[in-house]
Design a protein around this motif. Structure first.
Motif, mmCIF file in Angstrom:
data_model
loop_
_atom_site.group_PDB
_atom_site.id
_atom_site.type_symbol
_atom_site.label_atom_id
_atom_site.label_comp_id
_atom_site.label_asym_id
_atom_site.label_seq_id
_atom_site.Cartn_x
_atom_site.Cartn_y
_atom_site.Cartn_z
ATOM 1 N N ASP A 87 0.828 -1.205 0.000
ATOM 2 C CA ASP A 87 0.000 0.000 0.000
ATOM 3 C C ASP A 87 0.861 1.252 0.000
ATOM 4 O OD1 ASP A 87 1.000 0.192 2.555
ATOM 5 O OD2 ASP A 87 -0.886 -0.197 3.569
ATOM 6 N N SER A 88 0.250 2.401 0.237
ATOM 7 C CA SER A 88 0.969 3.671 0.174
ATOM 8 C C SER A 88 2.015 3.810 1.273
ATOM 9 C CB SER A 88 -0.024 4.837 0.266
ATOM 10 O OG SER A 88 -0.781 4.756 1.467
ATOM 11 N N GLU A 89 1.895 3.030 2.341
ATOM 12 C CA GLU A 89 2.862 3.080 3.437
ATOM 13 C C GLU A 89 3.896 1.971 3.365
ATOM 14 O OE1 GLU A 89 0.641 3.025 7.038
ATOM 15 O OE2 GLU A 89 -0.244 5.004 6.722
ATOM 16 N N ASN A 133 8.538 -2.157 5.659
ATOM 17 C CA ASN A 133 7.675 -1.096 5.140
ATOM 18 C C ASN A 133 8.439 0.225 5.164
ATOM 19 O OD1 ASN A 133 7.711 -0.374 7.832
ATOM 20 N ND2 ASN A 133 5.591 -0.968 8.228
ATOM 21 N N LYS A 134 7.755 1.345 4.941
ATOM 22 C CA LYS A 134 8.435 2.632 4.864
ATOM 23 C C LYS A 134 8.963 3.084 6.228
ATOM 24 C CE LYS A 134 6.121 4.389 0.742
ATOM 25 N NZ LYS A 134 5.284 5.472 0.161
ATOM 26 N N GLU A 135 8.428 2.516 7.300
ATOM 27 C CA GLU A 135 8.922 2.827 8.641
ATOM 28 C C GLU A 135 10.084 1.931 9.041
ATOM 29 O OE1 GLU A 135 5.675 2.577 11.321
ATOM 30 O OE2 GLU A 135 4.645 4.346 10.530
ATOM 31 N N GLY A 136 10.481 1.033 8.148
ATOM 32 C CA GLY A 136 11.595 0.139 8.414
ATOM 33 C C GLY A 136 11.252 -1.000 9.358
ATOM 34 N N LYS A 137 9.981 -1.398 9.419
ATOM 35 C CA LYS A 137 9.538 -2.444 10.337
ATOM 36 C C LYS A 137 9.168 -3.706 9.576
ATOM 37 C CE LYS A 137 7.656 0.827 13.722
ATOM 38 N NZ LYS A 137 6.431 1.271 14.442
ATOM 39 N N THR A 138 9.513 -4.845 10.184
ATOM 40 C CA THR A 138 9.109 -6.133 9.635
ATOM 41 C C THR A 138 7.691 -6.466 10.116
ATOM 42 O OG1 THR A 138 9.975 -7.371 11.522
ATOM 43 C CG2 THR A 138 11.498 -6.920 9.692
ATOM 44 N N VAL A 175 5.705 -5.276 13.677
ATOM 45 C CA VAL A 175 4.379 -4.654 13.693
ATOM 46 C C VAL A 175 3.434 -5.454 14.575
ATOM 47 C CG1 VAL A 175 2.374 -4.053 12.282
ATOM 48 C CG2 VAL A 175 4.673 -3.615 11.412
ATOM 49 N N PHE A 176 3.506 -6.767 14.481
ATOM 50 C CA PHE A 176 2.632 -7.620 15.295
ATOM 51 C C PHE A 176 2.915 -7.423 16.786
ATOM 52 C CE2 PHE A 176 1.223 -11.403 17.441
ATOM 53 C CZ PHE A 176 0.055 -11.759 16.790
ATOM 54 N N HIS A 196 2.255 -7.345 6.795
ATOM 55 C CA HIS A 196 2.206 -6.187 7.686
ATOM 56 C C HIS A 196 0.769 -5.905 8.123
ATOM 57 C CE1 HIS A 196 6.205 -5.241 5.824
ATOM 58 N NE2 HIS A 196 6.464 -4.829 7.061
ATOM 59 N N LEU A 197 -0.158 -6.016 7.183
ATOM 60 C CA LEU A 197 -1.565 -5.744 7.503
ATOM 61 C C LEU A 197 -2.169 -6.857 8.352
ATOM 62 C CD1 LEU A 197 -2.719 -4.333 4.044
ATOM 63 C CD2 LEU A 197 -2.086 -3.059 6.103
ATOM 64 N N ALA A 198 -1.741 -8.088 8.099
ATOM 65 C CA ALA A 198 -2.222 -9.201 8.926
ATOM 66 C C ALA A 198 -1.705 -9.091 10.346
ATOM 67 C CB ALA A 198 -1.785 -10.533 8.312
ATOM 68 N N ALA A 199 -0.562 -8.420 10.523
ATOM 69 C CA ALA A 199 0.044 -8.293 11.842
ATOM 70 C C ALA A 199 -0.639 -7.245 12.704
ATOM 71 C CB ALA A 199 1.526 -7.951 11.701
#
Length: 283
Positions: A45-47, A94-99, A103-104, A53-56
């Protein structure tokens, strides 16, 4: 099918983010039949968030399972389900540098705390009662009832008393050990996947068996006192059956919900284990 919203999320990302297993399973089946491109599962996505990432991210709704611990368990199951279904190579950061794992962990810190508190309060309540059963059944198992006569009727009753008391003592001791194991655990994130809820189910199973066997032991011991004055043993049987039915109405719905939540492989957002209105745990 290939359209995106204002956040550049396609249908796969939206299905994963809103935790819609039926939609996601349909998309997987379409991909296997080559009716949609496999690249749709690799988009971000845009981020910069991919499907993992979204599932987390924590769900913005409540899963149809009891207790915060089961909620956490299904969050982990959903993340693992999406992760195992991904055959394509995904962008890890992602753009924040997180796996996705980071995120989870960040989004579920409060749920881990609530799950630990729920397990602690539940285990504390059951362990106190199970400890009382251990004390009572230990005393009963080492005491020979007075007035036991050596005839066939009471010889049979004495065997039932000895075996039920032994079963009650062993199962209540197992229950205490399981509940103490939960209380002394660190409530780590990965333990909610199966270890903690598995211990709780074992403890509850042993606890329920202990209650049933204690009831049988008590009824048999009472028979030694009034056995000669009774014309039939049916009164004890009826009493045991009625008490077991009452106990089943009060406790078994929670047990079956936990059992169903633990062994259900794919979380279902809108599907719930149902009971008749007169046999529910009352949400």
């Amino acid at each position: 099918m290939y359209d995106r919203d204002q956040d550049k999320k396609n249908i796969v990302l939206l299905a994963v983010e809103h935790k819609q297993p039926r939609v996601y399973e349909l998309l997987l089946s379409l991909k296997k039949k080559d009716k949609i491109k496999g690249s749709i599962f690799c988009e971000v996505d845009s981020e910069g968030n991919n499907a993992l990432h979204l599932a987390a991210k924590k769900a913005n709704f409540t899963w149809p399972v009891p207790g915060a611990a089961s909620q956490m368990q299904w969050e982990i199951k959903w993340f693992q389900y999406i992760k195992n279904s991904m055959r394509e190579r995904l962008i890890l950061l992602n753009k924040e540098g997180k796996t996705p794992e980071e995120v989870f962990t960040e989004s579920h810190e409060d749920l881990v705390t609530k799950g630990g508190e729920w397990l602690t309060s539940t285990s504390n309540a059951y362990s106190v009662v199970a400890g009382l059963f251990v004390t009572v059944t230990f005393t009963a198992s080492t005491t020979v009832p007075d007035g036991v006569k050596q005839n066939n009727k009471q010889d049979k009753a004495s065997k039932i008393l000895a075996s039920s008391t032994y079963v009650s003592f062993c199962t209540s001791l197992i229950a205490v050990v399981m509940f103490l194991a939960i209380l002394t655990s660190g409530y780590r994130k990965r333990d909610f996947r199966g270890a903690l809820l598995g211990k709780l189910l074992v403890g509850l199973t042993a606890f329920y068996v202990s209650i049933a066997s204690t009831l049988i032991s008590f009824s048999t011991g009472h028979f030694f006192i009034f056995g000669n004055e009774l014309k039939s043993e049916a009164s004890y049987l009826v009493t045991c059956v009625l008490l077991i039915i009452f106990f089943a109405f009060a406790q078994l719905p929670l047990f079956f919900h936990l059992l169903w939540a633990t062994f259900n492989k794919v979380p279902k957002r809108n599907h719930r284990l149902s009971f008749p209105c007169w046999f529910s745990m009352g949400d």
